[in-house]
Design a protein around this motif. Structure first.
Motif, PDB file in Angstrom:
ATOM      1  N   LEU A  35      64.457  86.293  27.132  1.00 12.53           N
ATOM      2  CA  LEU A  35      65.525  85.649  27.875  1.00 12.53           C
ATOM      3  C   LEU A  35      65.994  86.398  29.108  1.00 12.53           C
ATOM      4  CD1 LEU A  35      67.090  83.140  27.066  1.00 12.53           C
ATOM      5  CD2 LEU A  35      68.832  84.616  26.113  1.00 12.53           C
ATOM      6  N   PRO A  36      66.046  85.752  30.277  1.00 12.51           N
ATOM      7  CA  PRO A  36      66.749  86.369  31.407  1.00 12.51           C
ATOM      8  C   PRO A  36      68.267  86.366  31.141  1.00 12.51           C
ATOM      9  CG  PRO A  36      65.356  84.521  32.118  1.00 12.51           C
ATOM     10  CD  PRO A  36      65.467  84.457  30.629  1.00 12.51           C
ATOM     11  N   ALA A  37      68.975  87.219  31.861  1.00 15.24           N
ATOM     12  CA  ALA A  37      70.414  87.407  31.605  1.00 15.24           C
ATOM     13  C   ALA A  37      71.257  86.176  31.938  1.00 15.24           C
ATOM     14  CB  ALA A  37      70.914  88.606  32.402  1.00 15.24           C
ATOM     15  N   ASN A  38      70.740  85.316  32.817  1.00 16.47           N
ATOM     16  CA  ASN A  38      71.560  84.175  33.254  1.00 16.47           C
ATOM     17  C   ASN A  38      71.341  82.929  32.399  1.00 16.47           C
ATOM     18  OD1 ASN A  38      68.937  84.115  34.347  1.00 16.47           O
ATOM     19  ND2 ASN A  38      69.552  82.931  36.136  1.00 16.47           N
ATOM     20  N   VAL A  39      70.942  83.141  31.117  1.00 15.68           N
ATOM     21  CA  VAL A  39      70.727  82.021  30.203  1.00 15.68           C
ATOM     22  C   VAL A  39      71.671  82.119  29.012  1.00 15.68           C
ATOM     23  CG1 VAL A  39      69.076  80.911  28.634  1.00 15.68           C
ATOM     24  CG2 VAL A  39      68.306  81.766  30.853  1.00 15.68           C
ATOM     25  N   THR A  40      72.330  81.016  28.696  1.00 13.39           N
ATOM     26  CA  THR A  40      73.172  80.890  27.508  1.00 13.39           C
ATOM     27  C   THR A  40      72.449  79.963  26.549  1.00 13.39           C
ATOM     28  OG1 THR A  40      75.078  80.941  28.985  1.00 13.39           O
ATOM     29  CG2 THR A  40      75.483  80.200  26.722  1.00 13.39           C
ATOM     30  N   THR A  41      72.437  80.267  25.253  1.00 12.16           N
ATOM     31  CA  THR A  41      71.785  79.353  24.303  1.00 12.16           C
ATOM     32  C   THR A  41      72.822  78.670  23.413  1.00 12.16           C
ATOM     33  OG1 THR A  41      71.433  81.160  22.726  1.00 12.16           O
ATOM     34  CG2 THR A  41      69.621  80.646  24.202  1.00 12.16           C
ATOM     35  N   VAL A  42      72.557  77.426  23.100  1.00 12.14           N
ATOM     36  CA  VAL A  42      73.420  76.638  22.217  1.00 12.14           C
ATOM     37  C   VAL A  42      72.519  75.897  21.228  1.00 12.14           C
ATOM     38  CG1 VAL A  42      75.074  74.721  22.082  1.00 12.14           C
ATOM     39  CG2 VAL A  42      75.155  76.300  24.032  1.00 12.14           C
ATOM     40  N   GLN A  43      72.739  76.116  19.928  1.00  8.13           N
ATOM     41  CA  GLN A  43      71.953  75.392  18.936  1.00  8.13           C
ATOM     42  C   GLN A  43      72.628  74.056  18.660  1.00  8.13           C
ATOM     43  OE1 GLN A  43      71.155  77.292  15.132  1.00  8.13           O
ATOM     44  NE2 GLN A  43      70.307  75.374  14.320  1.00  8.13           N
ATOM     45  N   ALA A  44      72.061  72.997  19.228  1.00 10.30           N
ATOM     46  CA  ALA A  44      72.599  71.651  19.038  1.00 10.30           C
ATOM     47  C   ALA A  44      71.589  70.633  19.519  1.00 10.30           C
ATOM     48  CB  ALA A  44      73.903  71.476  19.819  1.00 10.30           C
ATOM     49  N   ALA A  45      71.590  69.491  18.862  1.00 12.04           N
ATOM     50  CA  ALA A  45      70.821  68.353  19.348  1.00 12.04           C
ATOM     51  C   ALA A  45      71.558  67.740  20.528  1.00 12.04           C
ATOM     52  CB  ALA A  45      70.649  67.318  18.233  1.00 12.04           C
ATOM     53  N   PHE A  46      70.824  67.052  21.376  1.00 12.08           N
ATOM     54  CA  PHE A  46      71.398  66.375  22.547  1.00 12.08           C
ATOM     55  C   PHE A  46      72.614  65.530  22.154  1.00 12.08           C
ATOM     56  CE2 PHE A  46      71.140  62.264  24.987  1.00 12.08           C
ATOM     57  CZ  PHE A  46      71.689  62.737  26.171  1.00 12.08           C
ATOM     58  N   GLU A  47      72.487  64.811  21.038  1.00 13.92           N
ATOM     59  CA  GLU A  47      73.541  63.877  20.608  1.00 13.92           C
ATOM     60  C   GLU A  47      74.820  64.594  20.204  1.00 13.92           C
ATOM     61  OE1 GLU A  47      69.693  62.210  20.675  1.00 13.92           O
ATOM     62  OE2 GLU A  47      70.344  63.888  19.412  1.00 13.92           O
TER      63      GLU A  47
END
Length: 253
Positions: free
Chosen positions: A79-91
């Protein structure tokens, strides 16, 4: 369908290793269409981050979302530093934030068609850009392609993803451009193709197939048999056609 969308976690490492990344031409295409620097982006179905890296390298602050924890765990390793991750489906994504760019790399067909574009419109800022891109990774040689198809046929009739809205393959505008053109929220729909030719070992090609949902869903014994049969008909190195079809649209002001 949900089962199939979540089937990738089991193959997250293979996905990272064998799926080709995305070329800089794609970033250039989206940036040129936007017509102004893109600062914030939301990625739907980020997987192991193949497309995430491309857009993050362009200096964009990316929020990468995926329903699968194993995929995001793999993504975080690179991961580059300017990425945030969120575990979720689109809906399930909260709609209280909007972005200059919302994009999906080979994952939009997993989203629920019910209310898809209304939800998308809440996530894209007025005047902002929606982008979807992907395409099959196919053997370039028609004879080899046919031999591989015949080898797989007893187990798997087709390994592609059918057009989600049934648009015939010979129509000039393909899905999701077809849906975007009919949507009240988006305008200036464009379809572009980026040519891409790769060379890989037959084993890496099989590795690539092992990340495709049609194969993931086969019983393990059948899957092994299919891969063995396909390997038997391929030379050591294969030429691959991996063109990318991109769809771009602008959110109404």
């Amino acid at each position: 369908m949900v089962v199939r969308a979540l089937s990738f976690g089991a193959v997250a490492e293979a996905y990272e290793r064998f799926r080709p990344g995305y070329p800089v031409e794609l970033l250039d295409l989206v940036t040129a269409y936007a017509g102004a620097p893109i600062r914030t982006a939301l990625e739907i179905g980020a997987g192991t981050g193949k497309a995430t890296r491309l857009f993050a390298q362009g200096g964009i602050a990316v929020t990468a979302t995926d329903p699968d924890a194993a995929m995001l765990a793999e993504l975080r390793k690179h991961l580059p530093a300017n990425v945030t991750t969120v575990q979720a489906a689109f809906e399930d994504l909260p709609t209280d934030s909007s972005y200059e760019l919302v994009y999906s790399a080979a994952a939009l067909h997993w989203t629920n068609p019910e209310g898809r574009w209304a939800r998308m419109a809440t996530l894209v800022r007025p005047g902002g850009v929606f982008a979807s891109f992907g395409g099959p990774v196919e053997l370039a040689d028609p004879a080899l392609k046919e031999a591989a198809r015949a080898a797989r046929a007893p187990y798997l009739e087709t390994d592609g993803v059918p057009s989600p809205d049934g648009t015939p393959a010979d129509r000039p505008m393909q899905w999701p451009g077809t849906e975007l053109e009919q949507s009240d929220w988006f305008t200036d729909v464009r379809q572009s193709v980026i040519e891409r030719h790769l060379t890989m070992s037959a084993h890496d090609y099989i590795g690539q197939l092992s990340t495709i949902s049609a194969y993931v869903m086969l019983p393990a014994a059948d899957r092994d048999q299919v891969f063995r049969r396909i390997l038997q008909v391929l030379p050591e190195t294969v030429e691959i056609n991996a063109e990318i079809t991109a769809h771009l649209a602008r959110r109404h002001h």
